[in-house]
Design a protein around this motif. Structure first.
Motif, PDB file in Angstrom:
ATOM      1  N   ALA A   1       6.261  -4.829  20.069  1.00 34.83           N
ATOM      2  CA  ALA A   1       4.992  -5.000  20.940  1.00 34.83           C
ATOM      3  C   ALA A   1       3.862  -3.957  20.320  1.00 34.83           C
ATOM      4  O   ALA A   1       2.465  -4.316  19.381  1.00 34.83           O
ATOM      5  CB  ALA A   1       4.188  -5.445  21.925  1.00 34.83           C
ATOM      6  N   ARG A   2       3.458  -2.527  20.234  1.00 39.43           N
ATOM      7  CA  ARG A   2       2.654  -2.002  20.288  1.00 39.43           C
ATOM      8  C   ARG A   2       2.233  -1.570  18.727  1.00 39.43           C
ATOM      9  O   ARG A   2       1.024  -1.499  18.338  1.00 39.43           O
ATOM     10  CB  ARG A   2       2.511  -0.365  20.789  1.00 39.43           C
ATOM     11  N   LEU A   3       3.477  -1.680  17.906  1.00 32.37           N
ATOM     12  CA  LEU A   3       3.595  -1.273  16.631  1.00 32.37           C
ATOM     13  C   LEU A   3       3.088  -2.357  16.203  1.00 32.37           C
ATOM     14  O   LEU A   3       1.713  -2.561  15.304  1.00 32.37           O
ATOM     15  CB  LEU A   3       4.770  -0.862  15.566  1.00 32.37           C
ATOM     16  N   SER A   4       3.103  -3.793  16.306  1.00 36.73           N
ATOM     17  CA  SER A   4       2.570  -5.419  15.405  1.00 36.73           C
ATOM     18  C   SER A   4       1.631  -5.314  16.186  1.00 36.73           C
ATOM     19  O   SER A   4       0.441  -5.461  15.017  1.00 36.73           O
ATOM     20  CB  SER A   4       3.718  -6.443  16.175  1.00 36.73           C
ATOM     21  N   GLY A   5       1.150  -4.811  17.309  1.00 34.83           N
ATOM     22  CA  GLY A   5      -0.452  -4.901  17.608  1.00 34.83           C
ATOM     23  C   GLY A   5      -1.819  -3.806  16.486  1.00 34.83           C
ATOM     24  O   GLY A   5      -2.455  -3.635  16.961  1.00 34.83           O
ATOM     25  N   MET A   6      -0.616  -2.710  15.929  1.00 34.46           N
ATOM     26  CA  MET A   6      -1.408  -2.108  14.992  1.00 34.46           C
ATOM     27  C   MET A   6      -1.216  -2.513  13.610  1.00 34.46           C
ATOM     28  O   MET A   6      -2.429  -2.920  12.568  1.00 34.46           O
ATOM     29  CB  MET A   6      -0.731  -0.539  15.658  1.00 34.46           C
ATOM     30  N   VAL A   7      -0.363  -2.868  13.250  1.00 30.76           N
ATOM     31  CA  VAL A   7      -0.193  -3.117  11.911  1.00 30.76           C
ATOM     32  C   VAL A   7      -0.633  -4.497  11.590  1.00 30.76           C
ATOM     33  O   VAL A   7      -1.361  -4.430  10.494  1.00 30.76           O
ATOM     34  CB  VAL A   7       1.437  -2.673  11.221  1.00 30.76           C
ATOM     35  N   GLN A   8      -0.348  -4.952  12.319  1.00 29.03           N
ATOM     36  CA  GLN A   8      -1.515  -6.491  11.602  1.00 29.03           C
ATOM     37  C   GLN A   8      -2.459  -6.822  11.801  1.00 29.03           C
ATOM     38  O   GLN A   8      -3.263  -7.057  10.796  1.00 29.03           O
ATOM     39  CB  GLN A   8      -0.346  -7.743  12.108  1.00 29.03           C
ATOM     40  N   PRO A   9      -3.310  -6.365  12.617  1.00 31.33           N
ATOM     41  CA  PRO A   9      -4.529  -6.444  12.964  1.00 31.33           C
ATOM     42  C   PRO A   9      -6.053  -5.330  11.927  1.00 31.33           C
ATOM     43  O   PRO A   9      -6.604  -6.131  10.869  1.00 31.33           O
ATOM     44  CB  PRO A   9      -4.782  -6.008  14.485  1.00 31.33           C
ATOM     45  N   ILE A  10      -5.014  -4.456  12.034  1.00 29.96           N
ATOM     46  CA  ILE A  10      -5.466  -3.270  10.744  1.00 29.96           C
ATOM     47  C   ILE A  10      -5.205  -3.563   9.630  1.00 29.96           C
ATOM     48  O   ILE A  10      -6.151  -3.983   8.561  1.00 29.96           O
ATOM     49  CB  ILE A  10      -5.143  -1.688  11.160  1.00 29.96           C
ATOM     50  N   GLY A  11      -3.723  -4.143   9.288  1.00 34.95           N
ATOM     51  CA  GLY A  11      -3.701  -4.792   7.855  1.00 34.95           C
ATOM     52  C   GLY A  11      -4.177  -5.603   7.749  1.00 34.95           C
ATOM     53  O   GLY A  11      -4.514  -5.656   6.413  1.00 34.95           O
ATOM     54  N   TYR A  12      -4.349  -7.131   8.052  1.00 34.69           N
ATOM     55  CA  TYR A  12      -5.394  -7.810   8.227  1.00 34.69           C
ATOM     56  C   TYR A  12      -6.853  -7.686   7.491  1.00 34.69           C
ATOM     57  O   TYR A  12      -7.545  -8.301   6.181  1.00 34.69           O
ATOM     58  CB  TYR A  12      -5.678  -8.708   9.027  1.00 34.69           C
ATOM     59  N   LEU A  13      -7.448  -6.806   8.394  1.00 34.43           N
ATOM     60  CA  LEU A  13      -8.625  -6.069   8.186  1.00 34.43           C
ATOM     61  C   LEU A  13      -9.285  -5.890   7.236  1.00 34.43           C
ATOM     62  O   LEU A  13     -10.029  -6.160   6.292  1.00 34.43           O
ATOM     63  CB  LEU A  13      -9.369  -5.293   9.632  1.00 34.43           C
ATOM     64  N   LEU A  14      -7.800  -5.182   6.982  1.00 36.41           N
ATOM     65  CA  LEU A  14      -8.919  -3.806   5.175  1.00 36.41           C
ATOM     66  C   LEU A  14      -7.861  -4.725   4.395  1.00 36.41           C
ATOM     67  O   LEU A  14      -8.761  -5.135   3.274  1.00 36.41           O
ATOM     68  CB  LEU A  14      -7.257  -2.699   5.122  1.00 36.41           C
ATOM     69  N   ALA A  15      -7.053  -6.437   4.630  1.00 42.81           N
ATOM     70  CA  ALA A  15      -6.947  -7.028   3.098  1.00 42.81           C
ATOM     71  C   ALA A  15      -8.152  -7.694   2.962  1.00 42.81           C
ATOM     72  O   ALA A  15      -8.429  -8.074   2.202  1.00 42.81           O
ATOM     73  CB  ALA A  15      -5.463  -7.608   3.702  1.00 42.81           C
ATOM     74  N   ALA A  16      -8.877  -8.169   3.664  1.00 42.62           N
ATOM     75  CA  ALA A  16     -10.227  -9.241   3.710  1.00 42.62           C
ATOM     76  C   ALA A  16     -11.142  -8.503   2.387  1.00 42.62           C
ATOM     77  O   ALA A  16     -11.972  -8.901   1.705  1.00 42.62           O
ATOM     78  CB  ALA A  16     -11.014  -9.167   4.958  1.00 42.62           C
ATOM     79  N   LEU A  17     -10.811  -6.903   2.394  1.00 42.50           N
ATOM     80  CA  LEU A  17     -11.714  -6.036   1.432  1.00 42.50           C
ATOM     81  C   LEU A  17     -10.738  -6.415  -0.328  1.00 42.50           C
ATOM     82  O   LEU A  17     -11.642  -6.336  -1.347  1.00 42.50           O
ATOM     83  CB  LEU A  17     -11.143  -4.550   1.875  1.00 42.50           C
ATOM     84  N   GLY A  18      -9.538  -7.162  -0.340  1.00 37.04           N
ATOM     85  CA  GLY A  18      -9.174  -7.714  -2.101  1.00 37.04           C
ATOM     86  C   GLY A  18      -9.955  -8.192  -2.505  1.00 37.04           C
ATOM     87  O   GLY A  18     -10.875  -8.167  -3.553  1.00 37.04           O
ATOM     88  N   PRO A  19     -10.023  -9.794  -1.165  1.00 37.35           N
ATOM     89  CA  PRO A  19     -11.178 -10.632  -2.264  1.00 37.35           C
ATOM     90  C   PRO A  19     -12.719  -9.899  -2.699  1.00 37.35           C
ATOM     91  O   PRO A  19     -13.203 -10.274  -3.842  1.00 37.35           O
ATOM     92  CB  PRO A  19     -10.999 -12.023  -1.326  1.00 37.35           C
ATOM     93  N   ILE A  20     -13.031  -9.409  -1.113  1.00 36.97           N
ATOM     94  CA  ILE A  20     -14.785  -8.875  -1.678  1.00 36.97           C
ATOM     95  C   ILE A  20     -14.003  -8.181  -2.963  1.00 36.97           C
ATOM     96  O   ILE A  20     -15.231  -7.667  -3.839  1.00 36.97           O
ATOM     97  CB  ILE A  20     -15.084  -8.724  -0.472  1.00 36.97           C
ATOM     98  N   THR A  21     -13.582  -6.928  -3.245  1.00 37.10           N
ATOM     99  CA  THR A  21     -13.947  -6.073  -4.112  1.00 37.10           C
ATOM    100  C   THR A  21     -13.228  -6.774  -5.367  1.00 37.10           C
ATOM    101  O   THR A  21     -14.136  -6.299  -6.234  1.00 37.10           O
ATOM    102  CB  THR A  21     -12.218  -5.069  -3.353  1.00 37.10           C
TER     103      THR A  21
END
Length: 403
Positions: A339-359
């Motif tokens: 649960a803790r790992l999923s709570g780190m990997v996915q939220p941070i991962g998705y926030l960083l992913a939003a930079l893709g289309p913007i970049t």
């Protein structure tokens, strides 16, 4: 923060467990993927332009990331099952109300609510499967990964047919998913009656409280998830334009993007079993990043020679997504750490992913060339290969955060 004392749970049974995973998996993506094919109609209906389209495109990863950070704290109070039900009730309200929005700002706000269920479910469902799956964890993760792909692609494929020819048909199309999402609410209410408060208990020797930032595996998995999500959202948002600029017809470009997405179902069916049974994972997981880089370079250098080949290469490279999801329970021993790992990997991962289309958009605006987007994505593929290779090593996060 205190956690309510759990009552003794009743066994779920394999049938209810499978139905629960199936119901939630199918409903985690339609709230996001049903909007894209209707984007022109939605934006025109509100008299908006390109900025509105970009905002709606970036909204899913932003919401998945921001709300996903709340998943573990909320589930400590409400339990995994209780939090999933509550979030899907809120999501249902958002899905049902947003087609009737008179103002674009309200449509965006209700879209955020509609994505709340998926945002929390993304994080909590792998931990729920780890806690309740027992020796069926691999099979349930396979089902979960496959239904994620099915739900997302079905909502995208059905969006336009459900809208019909009416000018405001997009409203009816979006409304459908507000009714469909009632299914997991009912099913998971039955689950809650059996599980009660089901946040994972700490191990017998005490809670594993070490920082996940001490785990190289957790950091590498976060980067891997971020990079594969960045690629996926950029593909959906920007790749059709890049392909048409390269001389491929718009209809053909749409088919190629659909082919890339379609491979996700294969990956969801295959990768959980591969992870459980194949010892040599570093080169396999790292290889997905290399395939992404090769696919983009193929489209860049010889786009019209065999675009379907490059689409299939990118589709197989997209196996990185179901692999990252399956590695959440595979690289942890305790459901609490999952649960803790999923709570780190996915939220941070998705926030960083939003930079893709913007970049990608900024690069196109600055250079006037779509080719630079492919160079950018090829570079992210190489980084994905490095992160994937590290995640493929047989290490447990539980052990790393204790050391």
């Amino acid at each position: 923060m205190t956690t309510p004392a759990p009552r003794r749970p009743r066994p779920l049974g394999i049938l209810l467990t499978v139905i629960a995973v199936l119901a939630v998996g199918v409903n985690l993506r339609p709230g996001a993927t049903s909007v894209g094919p209707l984007m022109t109609q939605i934006v025109d209906a509100y008299g908006r332009g390109a900025f509105a389209s970009g905002l709606l495109t970036a909204l899913p990863p932003l919401i998945f990331g921001a709300f996903g950070l709340l998943a573990v704290p909320l589930s400590r109070r409400m339990g995994l099952t209780g939090t999933i039900i509550a979030s899907f009730v809120v999501a249902a309200l958002g899905l049902l109300l947003r087609p009737a929005s008179e103002a674009f700002a309200l449509f965006v706000a209700l879209s955020g609510l509609a994505l709340l269920g998926p945002a929390l479910g993304n994080v909590l469902v792998p931990a729920w499967i780890k806690l309740h799956g027992g020796n069926r964890t691999v099979g349930l993760m396979t089902l979960y990964s496959a239904t994620l792909a099915i739900g997302g692609s079905a909502a995208s494929a059905l969006a336009v047919p459900l809208a019909g020819a009416a000018v405001d048909g997009w409203k009816d199309s979006l409304l459908v998913w507000g009714m469909v999402i009632a299914v997991p609410v009912v099913v998971w209410a039955m689950v809650l009656a059996r599980t009660g408060h089901d946040f994972p208990p700490p191990p017998a020797h005490g809670e594993i409280g070490g920082s996940l930032l001490r785990s190289p595996t957790a950091i590498a998995l976060t980067l891997m998830f971020a990079l594969q999500s960045l690629n996926a959202y950029t593909q959906f948002g920007m790749l059709p334009l890049v392909l048409t600029d390269a001389g491929i017809s718009p209809a053909r470009a749409g088919v190629l993007v659909a082919v890339i997405a379609g491979w996700g179902l294969v990956g969801g069916l295959v990768m959980p079993t591969v992870i459980a049974r194949v010892p040599g994972l570093p080169w396999i997981v790292g290889g997905f990043g290399l395939l992404n880089a090769a696919g983009y370079l193929g489209l860049l250098l010889v786009p019209t020679v065999s675009p379907m080949l490059w689409a299939c290469v990118l589709g197989i490279g997209g196996f990185a997504f179901p692999t990252a999801i399956a590695l959440l329970p595979a690289r942890t021993r305790s459901p609490l750490v999952t649960a803790r790992l999923s709570g780190m990997v996915q939220p941070i991962g998705y926030l960083l992913a939003a930079l893709g289309p913007i970049t990608a958009g900024l690069l196109m605006d600055a250079t006037g060339s779509s080719g630079v987007v492919l160079w950018f994505l090829a570079g992210t593929g190489l980084l994905l290969a490095v992160a994937g290779f590290r995640v493929g090593l047989p290490r447990l996060v539980d052990h790393e955060i204790r050391s």
